[in-house]
Design an enzyme around this catalytic site. Structure first.
Site, short mmCIF file in Angstrom:
data_model
loop_
_atom_site.label_atom_id
_atom_site.label_comp_id
_atom_site.label_asym_id
_atom_site.label_seq_id
_atom_site.Cartn_x
_atom_site.Cartn_y
_atom_site.Cartn_z
N GLU A 1 -2.44 -4.35 1.15
CA GLU A 1 -1.10 -4.41 -0.26
C GLU A 1 -1.06 -4.47 -1.15
O GLU A 1 -0.38 -4.04 -2.39
CB GLU A 1 0.02 -5.89 1.07
CG GLU A 1 0.64 -6.20 1.82
CD GLU A 1 -0.43 -6.60 2.95
OE1 GLU A 1 -1.11 -6.41 3.18
OE2 GLU A 1 0.93 -7.16 3.85
N GLY A 2 -2.57 -4.56 -1.59
CA GLY A 2 -2.83 -4.58 -2.91
C GLY A 2 -2.90 -3.14 -3.20
O GLY A 2 -2.59 -3.08 -4.52
N HIS A 3 -3.58 -2.12 -2.85
CA HIS A 3 -3.55 -0.94 -2.96
C HIS A 3 -1.77 -0.33 -3.12
O HIS A 3 -1.79 -0.06 -3.80
CB HIS A 3 -4.21 0.06 -1.61
CG HIS A 3 -6.01 -0.08 -1.56
ND1 HIS A 3 -5.79 -0.89 -0.39
CD2 HIS A 3 -6.88 -0.23 -2.23
CE1 HIS A 3 -7.72 -0.81 -1.08
NE2 HIS A 3 -8.30 -0.44 -1.95
N LYS B 1 -7.18 -10.16 -1.30
CA LYS B 1 -6.54 -8.71 -0.75
C LYS B 1 -7.91 -7.96 -0.60
O LYS B 1 -7.51 -7.51 -1.72
CB LYS B 1 -5.02 -8.00 -0.61
CG LYS B 1 -3.77 -8.69 -0.43
CD LYS B 1 -3.87 -8.77 0.96
CE LYS B 1 -2.11 -9.25 1.00
NZ LYS B 1 -1.77 -8.98 1.68
N SER B 2 -8.28 -8.30 0.79
CA SER B 2 -9.43 -6.96 -0.06
C SER B 2 -10.03 -6.39 1.39
O SER B 2 -9.71 -6.36 2.15
CB SER B 2 -11.72 -8.02 -0.50
OG SER B 2 -11.95 -6.99 -0.52
N SER B 3 -10.59 -5.27 1.18
CA SER B 3 -11.28 -4.49 2.68
C SER B 3 -11.74 -5.14 3.53
O SER B 3 -11.41 -4.52 4.09
CB SER B 3 -11.20 -3.13 2.34
OG SER B 3 -10.20 -2.25 1.70
#
Ligand code: PAF
Length: 285
Positions: free
Chosen positions: A35-37, A188-190
């Protein structure tokens, strides 16, 4: 949505859009989108006629022993997310397409030579920002966007790119977008995908430290050293956390500061188990 794998295809498509007078936004990513992207794509779609997202795990920004090989990848999921959010084209090149000399190596780098990329993450990742500037510079040359969108979570990266754009006279507007968090606060982070259930719980210590720091600023604390100390104490109380850095720096230059004179960036990198996570908050005027 167009799926392009070659530089030529991107150039031809963007040229055709520009002949029609359309504006172009770029969202650079390394894939494994969340969701960050999506929030970056949303901002780009709202501001530009056409949006290009790049999906490329860039080898030149990973140092020896870092997670280049294991970096999570799921291109089908990425395409579905990008399409759903109105992206016009995804650029998904091979390593050789981006680095034609082969082996993910290049003889030509774009590098900021002052101390900015050596601060914070640069202390333990000495070649990271040289790789970021090089690949982003290449993407700017390939896509020729009007605007490019980056997340505030990578605050040092955003500052470095703004400086590169100024120094190299790229006529591109850099748009910084707010950090997107899970409901419980975790940014959020991958790389969150590396965390076990127990580590996922422990990782909340980063956002808790951010919220504590923000509260101290709101309550009028002007000594940045005291704020950093309080954030550090909170993180150190978590047995699974190992601090890489917790620091207060000038929001533009990344030079260390001791007082809260905006813009000040409070930034941290913390290992939870073997996973290195970052978080931050910016105090603006
Ligand atoms: O933020 C990232 O995902 C990467 O550093 C970027 C900007 C896409 C360059 O590879």
């Amino acid at each position: 949505m167009i799926v392009a794998t070659t530089v030529d295809e991107v150039r031809r498509t963007v040229r055709a859009w520009k002949r029609e007078g359309l504006t172009v936004g770029l969202v650079p990513t390394m894939g494994y989108l969340h969701e960050g992207h999506a929030s970056l794509v949303d901002a780009a779609v709202a501001a530009c006629d056409r949006v290009v997202a790049s999906d490329f795990v860039n080898p030149t920004q990973f140092g020896p022993g870092e997670d280049l090989e294991s970096y999570p990848r799921d291109f089908d999921h990425d395409c579905a997310l990008l399409e759903e959010h109105g992206c016009s084209m995804v650029f998904h090149p091979s390593v050789d397409e981006m680095y034609p000399d082969g082996g993910g190596k290049t003889d030509t780098y774009v590098e900021i030579l002052n101390d900015m990329p050596k601060q914070l993450c640069g202390k333990t990742r000495p070649i990271h920002f040289r790789g970021v500037c090089t690949v982003v510079s290449k993407l700017f040359n390939i896509v020729t966007p009007d605007k490019a969108f980056f997340g505030q979570k990578d605050a040092q990266q955003l500052a470095v790119i703004r400086k590169m754009v100024r120094d190299m006279s790229y006529g591109i507007e850099i748009v910084g977008c707010p950090i997107v968090r899970e409901e419980d606060g975790l940014a959020k982070s991958s790389r969150n995908t590396y965390l076990s259930d127990e580590e996922r719980e422990a990782a909340l210590v980063l956002s808790k430290a951010v919220f504590l720091g923000q509260k101290l600023v709101e309550d009028g604390e002007t000594d940045a050293t005291k704020i950093v100390a309080a954030m550090t104490d909170l993180i150190q109380a978590e047995p699974l956390a190992r601090i890489d850095y917790v620091e207060a720096v000038d929001g533009l230059t990344m030079a260390p500061v001791t007082t809260v004179e905006p813009p000040v960036l409070f930034a941290m990198a913390v290992y939870i188990g073997t996973t290195r996570l970052i978080d931050n908050f910016l105090v603006e005027a």
